[in-house]
Scaffold this motif. Structure first.
Motif, mmCIF file in Angstrom:
data_model
loop_
_atom_site.group_PDB
_atom_site.id
_atom_site.type_symbol
_atom_site.label_atom_id
_atom_site.label_comp_id
_atom_site.label_asym_id
_atom_site.label_seq_id
_atom_site.Cartn_x
_atom_site.Cartn_y
_atom_site.Cartn_z
ATOM 1 N N ALA A 211 0.824 -1.209 0.000
ATOM 2 C CA ALA A 211 0.000 0.000 0.000
ATOM 3 C C ALA A 211 0.851 1.247 0.000
ATOM 4 O O ALA A 211 0.383 2.336 -0.341
ATOM 5 C CB ALA A 211 -0.922 -0.002 1.217
ATOM 6 N N ASP B 111 -2.812 4.345 -11.323
ATOM 7 C CA ASP B 111 -4.097 4.802 -10.806
ATOM 8 C C ASP B 111 -5.240 4.275 -11.645
ATOM 9 O O ASP B 111 -5.271 4.483 -12.859
ATOM 10 C CB ASP B 111 -4.162 6.339 -10.809
ATOM 11 N N ARG C 297 -4.912 7.875 -3.494
ATOM 12 C CA ARG C 297 -4.816 6.539 -4.080
ATOM 13 C C ARG C 297 -3.924 5.579 -3.301
ATOM 14 O O ARG C 297 -4.046 4.369 -3.447
ATOM 15 C CB ARG C 297 -4.310 6.630 -5.529
ATOM 16 N N ASP C 298 -2.968 6.085 -2.525
ATOM 17 C CA ASP C 298 -2.121 5.223 -1.714
ATOM 18 C C ASP C 298 -1.864 5.898 -0.375
ATOM 19 O O ASP C 298 -2.245 7.053 -0.159
ATOM 20 C CB ASP C 298 -0.816 4.885 -2.443
ATOM 21 N N PRO D 221 -7.339 4.659 0.291
ATOM 22 C CA PRO D 221 -6.663 3.725 -0.627
ATOM 23 C C PRO D 221 -7.356 2.373 -0.692
ATOM 24 O O PRO D 221 -7.396 1.732 -1.750
ATOM 25 C CB PRO D 221 -5.250 3.610 -0.027
ATOM 26 N N GLY D 222 -7.929 1.933 0.452
ATOM 27 C CA GLY D 222 -8.658 0.670 0.442
ATOM 28 C C GLY D 222 -9.848 0.707 -0.485
ATOM 29 O O GLY D 222 -10.134 -0.255 -1.210
ATOM 30 N N TRP E 237 -10.126 2.581 -3.153
ATOM 31 C CA TRP E 237 -9.619 2.561 -4.532
ATOM 32 C C TRP E 237 -9.180 1.158 -4.955
ATOM 33 O O TRP E 237 -9.315 0.785 -6.119
ATOM 34 C CB TRP E 237 -8.488 3.552 -4.695
ATOM 35 N N LYS E 238 -8.640 0.399 -4.014
ATOM 36 C CA LYS E 238 -8.279 -0.988 -4.355
ATOM 37 C C LYS E 238 -9.512 -1.785 -4.746
ATOM 38 O O LYS E 238 -9.502 -2.570 -5.705
ATOM 39 C CB LYS E 238 -7.603 -1.648 -3.147
ATOM 40 N N GLY F 147 -10.510 -0.783 -8.168
ATOM 41 C CA GLY F 147 -9.639 -1.381 -9.164
ATOM 42 C C GLY F 147 -9.981 -2.832 -9.436
ATOM 43 O O GLY F 147 -9.967 -3.297 -10.580
ATOM 44 N N ARG F 148 -10.340 -3.574 -8.406
ATOM 45 C CA ARG F 148 -10.704 -4.971 -8.579
ATOM 46 C C ARG F 148 -12.015 -5.100 -9.317
ATOM 47 O O ARG F 148 -12.247 -6.054 -10.068
ATOM 48 C CB ARG F 148 -10.834 -5.649 -7.214
#
Length: 205
Positions: free
Chosen positions: A3, A9, A136-137, A195-196, A198-199, A202-203
């Protein structure tokens, strides 16, 4: 990937609300306006609810609340324009008598009103940074939250000094120092939550 390591992004130039509500994904103009209005109102309501989570600070007219954290999350989640409008709605409704400032207060006469004005600007700054990937992170989120909190205090502390007749050093001691530990905890929460989110986005693809 850690992370702490910036990844490519997902959806560059977007904020979470754009992705989760598809406001940029083919919605009609009228539908997008209605959706934006709902997001703005929801952000104001969230801030008002969080403001009621208040703990008085001995020797300070400013309580510890969830208000600032909510305002920064609103900015990050909605972006600069909607974040500004959401906090403007929160501010104007509170000045008009809506009892959703800290400890169910309202109006512009309280010494802590400068923090409300600061949060309006902070949500805008945080929203602009988030649209550039500032949430994002973990490391970028930490910087984004720090910038938002700095803006809040840059307005709130001088306002507190003027409103109460304190010297600037007294206002810092009463309106900044007691809140630093709590702000660090809020930043840590944001560093995990944003960030979580955004993860997960992304998935989801």
């Amino acid at each position: 990937m850690s992370a702490l390591t910036p990844a490519a992004d997902p959806r560059p130039g977007h904020v979470l609300a754009d992705v989760l509500t598809s406001t940029r994904a083919g919605a009609s103009g009228a539908r997008a306006y209605v959706r934006d209005a709902a997001l703005v109102a929801g952000g104001a309501a969230l801030t008002g609810i969080a403001a009621q989570l208040a703990v008085p600070v001995p020797g300070s007219p400013v309580p510890v609340t969830g208000q600032t954290f909510a305002a920064l999350l609103v900015g990050a989640g909605l972006g600069a324009r909607r974040g500004f409008l959401s906090m403007a709605l929160y501010t104007l409704a509170g000045v008009a008598g809506m009892p959703w400032f800290a400890e169910a207060s309202s109006g512009a006469a309280m010494p802590s009103f400068g923090y409300v004005l600061g949060m309006l600007l902070a949500a805008t700054v945080v929203g602009a940074l988030a649209r550039r990937g500032g949430d994002r992170d973990v490391l970028r989120t930490a910087g984004t939250m720090a910038a938002g909190m700095a803006v809040t205090y840059a307005v709130g502390v001088p306002y507190l000094a003027v409103a109460t007749g304190m010297s600037l050093s007294e206002a810092v001691a009463a309106g900044l120092v007691p809140f630093l530990v709590g702000d660090m905890l809020k930043a840590l929460l944001a560093m995990g939550a944003l960030p979580g989110a955004w993860k997960l986005v992304g998935r989801r693809g």
